[in-house]
Write an enzyme that holds these catalytic residues in place. Structure first.
Site, PDB file in Angstrom:
ATOM      1  N   GLY A  20       0.781  -1.233   0.000  1.00 44.65           N
ATOM      2  CA  GLY A  20       0.000   0.000   0.000  1.00 44.65           C
ATOM      3  C   GLY A  20       0.815   1.286   0.000  1.00 44.65           C
ATOM      4  O   GLY A  20       0.311   2.326   0.434  1.00 44.65           O
ATOM      5  N   ASN A  22       1.628   2.963  -2.643  1.00 43.89           N
ATOM      6  CA  ASN A  22       0.919   3.856  -3.571  1.00 43.89           C
ATOM      7  C   ASN A  22      -0.358   4.396  -2.936  1.00 43.89           C
ATOM      8  O   ASN A  22      -0.724   5.547  -3.147  1.00 43.89           O
ATOM      9  CB  ASN A  22       0.599   3.140  -4.885  1.00 43.89           C
ATOM     10  CG  ASN A  22       1.769   3.166  -5.854  1.00 43.89           C
ATOM     11  OD1 ASN A  22       2.107   4.214  -6.396  1.00 43.89           O
ATOM     12  ND2 ASN A  22       2.406   2.015  -6.046  1.00 43.89           N
ATOM     13  N   LEU A  98     -10.280  -7.697 -12.626  1.00 44.13           N
ATOM     14  CA  LEU A  98     -11.712  -7.379 -12.584  1.00 44.13           C
ATOM     15  C   LEU A  98     -12.390  -7.850 -13.870  1.00 44.13           C
ATOM     16  O   LEU A  98     -11.772  -7.867 -14.941  1.00 44.13           O
ATOM     17  CB  LEU A  98     -11.892  -5.871 -12.409  1.00 44.13           C
ATOM     18  CG  LEU A  98     -11.342  -5.315 -11.080  1.00 44.13           C
ATOM     19  CD1 LEU A  98     -11.210  -3.802 -11.129  1.00 44.13           C
ATOM     20  CD2 LEU A  98     -12.222  -5.748  -9.907  1.00 44.13           C
ATOM     21  N   HIS A 114       1.271   0.298 -13.314  1.00 43.75           N
ATOM     22  CA  HIS A 114       1.996  -0.940 -13.623  1.00 43.75           C
ATOM     23  C   HIS A 114       3.491  -0.629 -13.699  1.00 43.75           C
ATOM     24  O   HIS A 114       3.885   0.371 -14.305  1.00 43.75           O
ATOM     25  CB  HIS A 114       1.494  -1.503 -14.958  1.00 43.75           C
ATOM     26  CG  HIS A 114       2.109  -2.819 -15.303  1.00 43.75           C
ATOM     27  ND1 HIS A 114       1.734  -3.992 -14.681  1.00 43.75           N
ATOM     28  CD2 HIS A 114       3.106  -3.150 -16.148  1.00 43.75           C
ATOM     29  CE1 HIS A 114       2.470  -4.983 -15.153  1.00 43.75           C
ATOM     30  NE2 HIS A 114       3.310  -4.503 -16.045  1.00 43.75           N
TER      31      HIS A 114
HETATM   32  C1  GRF Z   1       3.624  -1.397  -7.487  1.00 47.83           C
HETATM   33  O1  GRF Z   1       4.890  -1.638  -8.029  1.00 47.83           O
HETATM   34  C2  GRF Z   1       2.597  -1.334  -8.592  1.00 47.83           C
HETATM   35  O2  GRF Z   1       3.087  -0.789  -9.768  1.00 47.83           O
HETATM   36  C3  GRF Z   1       2.261  -2.785  -8.791  1.00 47.83           C
HETATM   37  O3  GRF Z   1       2.273  -3.336  -7.490  1.00 47.83           O
HETATM   38  C4  GRF Z   1       3.134  -2.570  -6.644  1.00 47.83           C
HETATM   39  C5  GRF Z   1       2.325  -2.142  -5.473  1.00 47.83           C
HETATM   40  O4  GRF Z   1       3.098  -1.543  -4.473  1.00 47.83           O
HETATM   41  N1  GRF Z   1       1.020  -2.919  -9.511  1.00 47.83           N
HETATM   42  P1  GRF Z   1       2.393  -0.869  -3.222  1.00 47.83           P
HETATM   43  O5  GRF Z   1       1.487  -1.902  -2.590  1.00 47.83           O
HETATM   44  O6  GRF Z   1       1.647   0.335  -3.696  1.00 47.83           O
HETATM   45  O7  GRF Z   1       3.535  -0.487  -2.302  1.00 47.83           O
END
Ligand code: GRF
Length: 193
Positions: A20, A22, A98, A114
């Protein structure tokens, strides 16, 4: 999308399955006066997703769903999204695909991040494959979610250089820093801000 001011922020849901980082970054972005979004729901398919702790920390509603019966669960999720007047979904490390039907109901309103320069390296184990192919650059992409995996319209991308001694771990770390810059920028872009 329409132009927005602080007064009418769009209620947004962030879907996670893991750490999490992001999510945390998007919450901080949303607290900004000039952000077009408010993170009002955190959704996960995993009870033990580390990122769920941000729900408590930032007092945001969280929902955890068991995806065993995806058709059923997606119906429930759609109901919850309606109840919470969600206008934007941000996938952030969400490890479920989804359904077409779900995506159609939120057409043009689901974003994903991504860790590659799409259309290259869709799917999992991105960094391993990038390094195996001796690529010189990689990066990250924010795109709209369409029915085909990692294939919707690209909103923004950011490149990073690959060093000689790069490992999947060091590359992931380097790209994640860029992801945290890119996701808010992409959101501003879709709202024409
Ligand atoms: C990120 O590298 C995102 O691009 C990919 O999964 C990872 C998630 O990281 N889809 P976080 O859970 O946000 O730390």
């Amino acid at each position: 999308m329409e132009k927005l001011t602080g007064a009418n922020k769009i209620n947004s849901a962030v879907f996670i399955s893991g750490k999490g980082s992001n999510l945390k970054n998007l919450i901080n972005f949303s607290l900004n006066k000039n952000s077009p979004i408010r993170v009002s729901l955190i959704l996960s398919n995993k009870y033990d997703a580390k990122g769920l702790r941000y729900a408590k920390k930032y007092r945001i509603k969280k929902k955890i769903y068991n995806f065993k019966n995806q058709i059923k669960v997606e119906k429930k999720i759609l109901k919850d999204l309606n109840t919470n007047k969600i206008g934007l979904i941000c996938l952030a490390g969400f490890m479920k695909i989804l359904s077409k039907n779900f995506i159609a109901k939120f057409k043009g309103k689901i974003l994903n991040i991504h860790p590659s320069l799409l259309p290259k390296y869709k799917g999992l184990y991105t960094h391993e494959r990038v390094l195996q192919n001796r690529e010189k650059v990689s990066g990250c992409t924010v795109h709209l979610v369409s029915a085909k995996l990692d294939s919707g319209k690209i909103i923004l991308q950011k490149k990073v250089k690959i060093r000689k001694k790069e490992t999947p771990k060091s590359l992931a770390k380097k790209i994640l820093i860029q992801e945290h810059r890119l996701y808010p920028k992409a959101i501003l872009k879709i709202f024409n801000l």
